[in-house]
Design an enzyme around this catalytic site. Structure first.
Site, PDB file in Angstrom:
ATOM      1  N   TYR A  19       0.815  -1.229   0.000  1.00 53.36           N
ATOM      2  CA  TYR A  19       0.000   0.000   0.000  1.00 53.36           C
ATOM      3  C   TYR A  19       0.846   1.275   0.000  1.00 53.36           C
ATOM      4  O   TYR A  19       2.040   1.242   0.129  1.00 53.36           O
ATOM      5  CB  TYR A  19      -1.098  -0.002   1.051  1.00 53.36           C
ATOM      6  CG  TYR A  19      -0.805  -0.159   2.513  1.00 53.36           C
ATOM      7  CD1 TYR A  19       0.449  -0.006   3.055  1.00 53.36           C
ATOM      8  CD2 TYR A  19      -1.864  -0.425   3.376  1.00 53.36           C
ATOM      9  CE1 TYR A  19       0.645  -0.130   4.423  1.00 53.36           C
ATOM     10  CE2 TYR A  19      -1.681  -0.543   4.743  1.00 53.36           C
ATOM     11  CZ  TYR A  19      -0.426  -0.396   5.250  1.00 53.36           C
ATOM     12  OH  TYR A  19      -0.227  -0.510   6.583  1.00 53.36           O
ATOM     13  N   GLU A  20       0.127   2.364  -0.206  1.00 54.74           N
ATOM     14  CA  GLU A  20       0.735   3.698  -0.441  1.00 54.74           C
ATOM     15  C   GLU A  20       1.746   3.646  -1.582  1.00 54.74           C
ATOM     16  O   GLU A  20       2.800   4.290  -1.539  1.00 54.74           O
ATOM     17  CB  GLU A  20       1.327   4.267   0.843  1.00 54.74           C
ATOM     18  CG  GLU A  20       0.215   4.439   1.858  1.00 54.74           C
ATOM     19  CD  GLU A  20       0.258   5.675   2.686  1.00 54.74           C
ATOM     20  OE1 GLU A  20       0.960   6.623   2.310  1.00 54.74           O
ATOM     21  OE2 GLU A  20      -0.441   5.682   3.701  1.00 54.74           O
TER      22      GLU A  20
END
Ligand code: CAA
Ligand code: FAD
Length: 379
Positions: free
Chosen positions: A362-363
């Site tokens: 993620y990110e």
């Protein structure tokens, strides 16, 4: 050059470490097993001022800096990565863009609630067909008199369903690619806004991840965040800092796994002595400790740059890339150091290993971090 933390940063570390040990760790395994988010933990973080670490006191924060913020995420993640990401998404992804791009009115109305912890925040960028390729998002926002009307859906939203304030990205001009994206602040009870499917996950299981659905969801025109058509940059600049929050989460997970491994290696005896005295094991522990320290330095450096108002996009992407890979490697080795016991729920290292994987996804996946760093080193 100064590699020491300030007295204030040291005090914050100690406070968060004590809080994590006494209030977060005892239920971490149980919350993971039950996939249960505990708002009470967030409320207690609010009481300690953690929900508003970097924001000025006039907006309900404690007026500290981004180094203190990453220290807090690291210490929480050392015992519970789900609690770490709750705070990281709340501060870096929901509060940061309001602080940076919000009008004075938006800051007074929303940032103060977020900073004080009265409200929990979330950030909704990803869609089923638009993860790494943000510009291909399809959620639309059409201006209709005094309102924007949102239609579409978001997926994988951390704090989804439990958050009170959402920063949501949508296309205000579907023909303009990334220049047709705008950012909005959406309150949880807005008619037409509902929470969809809750994901069943490998790790960070006590952090809820959900779908968000917008069906003719009318939001006041004044909830546009930043300028219309400038939402892609709002999203990217927000992620620059957010990635460092995830780097801190990764450092915390890895440190927690190392702590467990060192304790275990000193206690577990095979061939008549603690396994820590076997060179094969102590070399593993040495590599784990070294890579964690390098990750921590990259993370603190990026946070320091942000606090000083210096460019930090590259530093943050590098920190997330290196710390995420370190967390995966270190937690896998931690299970190895524990042998068969490490593969069971009798020890927390299997949870650390499951939690570590998300820091590579993620990110922005590790491939996207390489793309960001690659573009910057070759420009
Ligand atoms: N700061 C400011 N501007 C930026 C920027 C930044 N960091 N990055 C890009 N821009 C600008 C560019 O300068 C460019 O501007 P101009 O058009 O004026 O020249 C514009 O934005 C478009 O940039 P790109 O051409 O680089 O855009 P792209 O389509 O190639 O995408 C990308 C770049 C890096 C791949 C981007 O899409 C990306 O970061 N993808 C990953 C998405 C992501 O990280 N999602 C995370 C969701 S949140 C989450 O996961 C939460 C959680 O963990 C808890
Ligand atoms: P894809 O983009 O489909 O990628 C699939 C694979 O292709 C990956 O290995 C990727 O690295 C690779 N790939 C894609 N493009 C390239 C490229 N150009 N070069 C090389 N390789 C490439 N999003 C939010 O908006 N808010 C949140 O709060 C949030 N929280 C999340 C929480 C969890 C638990 C999870 C799993 C996700 C969360 N996300 C959130 C979404 C997350 O940011 C995306 O999953 C991530 O950006 C990847 O997108 P994707 O899953 O669509 O994968």
């Amino acid at each position: 050059m100064n590699f020491t933390l300030t007295e204030e940063q040291e005090m914050l570390r100690k406070m968060v470490r004590d809080f994590a040990k006494n209030e977060v760790e005892p239920t971490a395994a149980e919350r993971d097993e039950e996939e249960r988010f505990d708002r009470e933990i967030f409320n207690k973080m609010a009481e300690l001022g953690l929900t508003g670490i970097p924001w000025p006191e006039e907006y309900g924060g404690i007026g500290s800096d981004f180094v203190s913020y990453v220290i807090a995420v690291e210490e929480l993640s050392r015992v519970c990565a789900s609690t770490g990401v709750t705070l990281s998404a709340h501060i870096s992804l929901a509060s940061w863009p309001i602080y940076k791009f919000g009008t004075e009115e938006q800051k007074k109305k929303y940032l103060t609630q977020l900073a004080s912890g009265e409200a929990l925040g979330a950030y909704a960028l990803s869609e089923p067909g638009a993860g790494s390729d943000v510009s291909s998002m399809r959620t639309q926002a059409k201006l209709d008199g005094d309102h924007y009307v949102l239609n579409g859906s978001k997926v994988w939203i951390t704090n989804g369903g439990v958050a009170d304030i959402y920063v949501v990205f949508a296309k205000t001009d579907p023909n303009e690619g990334n220049r047709g994206i705008s950012a909005f602040i959406v309150e949880k009870d807005t008619p037409g806004f509902t929470t969809g499917k809750k994901e069943k996950k490998l790790g960070i299981r006590s952090s809820p991840t959900t779908e968000l659905i917008f069906e003719d969801c009318k939001i006041p025109k004044e909830n546009l965040l930043g300028e219309e058509g400038k939402g892609f940059k709002v999203a990217m600049m927000t992620l620059d800092g957010g990635r460092n929050g995830i780097a801190a989460q990764a450092v915390g997970i890895a440190q927690g796994a190392l702590d467990e491994s060192v304790n275990y290696a000193k206690e577990r005896e095979q061939f008549g002595k603690p396994i820590a005295h076997l060179q094969g094991i102590s070399f593993k522990l040495a590599d784990m400790a070294t890579e964690i320290e390098a990750s921590r330095l990259l993370t603190y450096q990026a946070a320091y740059l942000e606090s000083e108002g210096l460019p930090y996009s590259k530093a943050s992407a590098m920190a997330k890339l290196f710390a995420g890979d370190t967390a995966m490697k270190v937690t896998t080795e931690a299970v190895q150091v524990h042998g068969g016991y490490g593969y069971t729920k009798d020890y927390p290292v299997e949870r650390y290993m499951r939690d570590a994987k998300i820091t590579q996804i993620y990110e922005g996946t590790q491939e996207i971090q390489r793309l960001v760093v690659g573009r910057m080193v070759t420009q």
